[in-house]
Design a protein around this motif. Sequence first.
Motif, PDB file in Angstrom:
ATOM      1  N   GLY A  72       0.783  -1.222   0.000  1.00  0.00           N
ATOM      2  CA  GLY A  72       0.000   0.000   0.000  1.00  0.00           C
ATOM      3  C   GLY A  72       0.820   1.280   0.000  1.00  0.00           C
ATOM      4  N   LEU A  73       2.056   1.207  -0.492  1.00  0.00           N
ATOM      5  CA  LEU A  73       2.936   2.380  -0.486  1.00  0.00           C
ATOM      6  C   LEU A  73       3.040   3.069  -1.845  1.00  0.00           C
ATOM      7  N   GLY A  74       2.263   2.651  -2.803  1.00  0.00           N
ATOM      8  CA  GLY A  74       2.287   3.284  -4.121  1.00  0.00           C
ATOM      9  C   GLY A  74       2.159   2.255  -5.207  1.00  0.00           C
ATOM     10  N   SER A  75       1.557   2.694  -6.324  1.00  0.00           N
ATOM     11  CA  SER A  75       1.358   1.745  -7.413  1.00  0.00           C
ATOM     12  C   SER A  75       1.841   2.270  -8.753  1.00  0.00           C
ATOM     13  N   GLN A  76       2.306   3.512  -8.811  1.00  0.00           N
ATOM     14  CA  GLN A  76       2.761   4.095 -10.061  1.00  0.00           C
ATOM     15  C   GLN A  76       4.296   4.061 -10.136  1.00  0.00           C
ATOM     16  N   PRO A  77       4.848   3.798 -11.325  1.00  0.00           N
ATOM     17  CA  PRO A  77       6.305   3.708 -11.470  1.00  0.00           C
ATOM     18  C   PRO A  77       7.096   4.887 -10.890  1.00  0.00           C
ATOM     19  N   PRO A  78       6.625   6.136 -11.013  1.00  0.00           N
ATOM     20  CA  PRO A  78       7.429   7.223 -10.441  1.00  0.00           C
ATOM     21  C   PRO A  78       7.701   7.071  -8.944  1.00  0.00           C
ATOM     22  N   VAL A  79       6.852   6.379  -8.230  1.00  0.00           N
ATOM     23  CA  VAL A  79       7.063   6.165  -6.793  1.00  0.00           C
ATOM     24  C   VAL A  79       8.380   5.427  -6.563  1.00  0.00           C
ATOM     25  N   ALA A  80       8.573   4.338  -7.278  1.00  0.00           N
ATOM     26  CA  ALA A  80       9.807   3.552  -7.131  1.00  0.00           C
ATOM     27  C   ALA A  80      11.001   4.305  -7.702  1.00  0.00           C
TER      28      ALA A  80
END
Length: 166
Positions: A72-80
């Motif tokens: 639950g910490l992010g699902s979009q590539p820019p997050v990683a």
Amino acid sequence: MSSDAQPADPAKSFQPHNHAHCVADTVAALEAYCSDNGLKLTPVRRRVAEILLAEHRAMGAYEILDVLRAEGLGSQPPVAYRALDFLSTHGFVHKVERLNAFVACTHPGADHSPAFLICRSCNKVAEAEAPGTEGQLGQAAAAVGFQIEQAVVEVEGLCPDCNDGD
């Protein structure tokens, strides 16, 4: 990053050891570095570092994103990618170009030029220290007036597990 940290033993990545110790020590160093330098250690940045440290292997951004998404910490590539960029900029992770993946630095805080030992069979990666501006590479650069700012060496071969007497 300071130059007082001790280089890690590259065999450690290829042998069983206490992962919890690696994670705890490096996360503590990351926290201290961010605090000392007025940087924000977000939950995602911290978690990406923990993931790479716990895995002790190179991981692609999308593989890391899958873990973040499940937590639950992010699902979009820019997050990683943003977290990896921050951690890379500050010397806590390195990009292994051959694998298009990232690996936790095994000796954060050390001013070093990493050399990656990449197993061509299982893709495990161990970090060693490259000579950087010393040795033959440094001499060749100096001979033509070239100033090395960064050097990364990637070497492919077989790790101890995959090198079963071939």
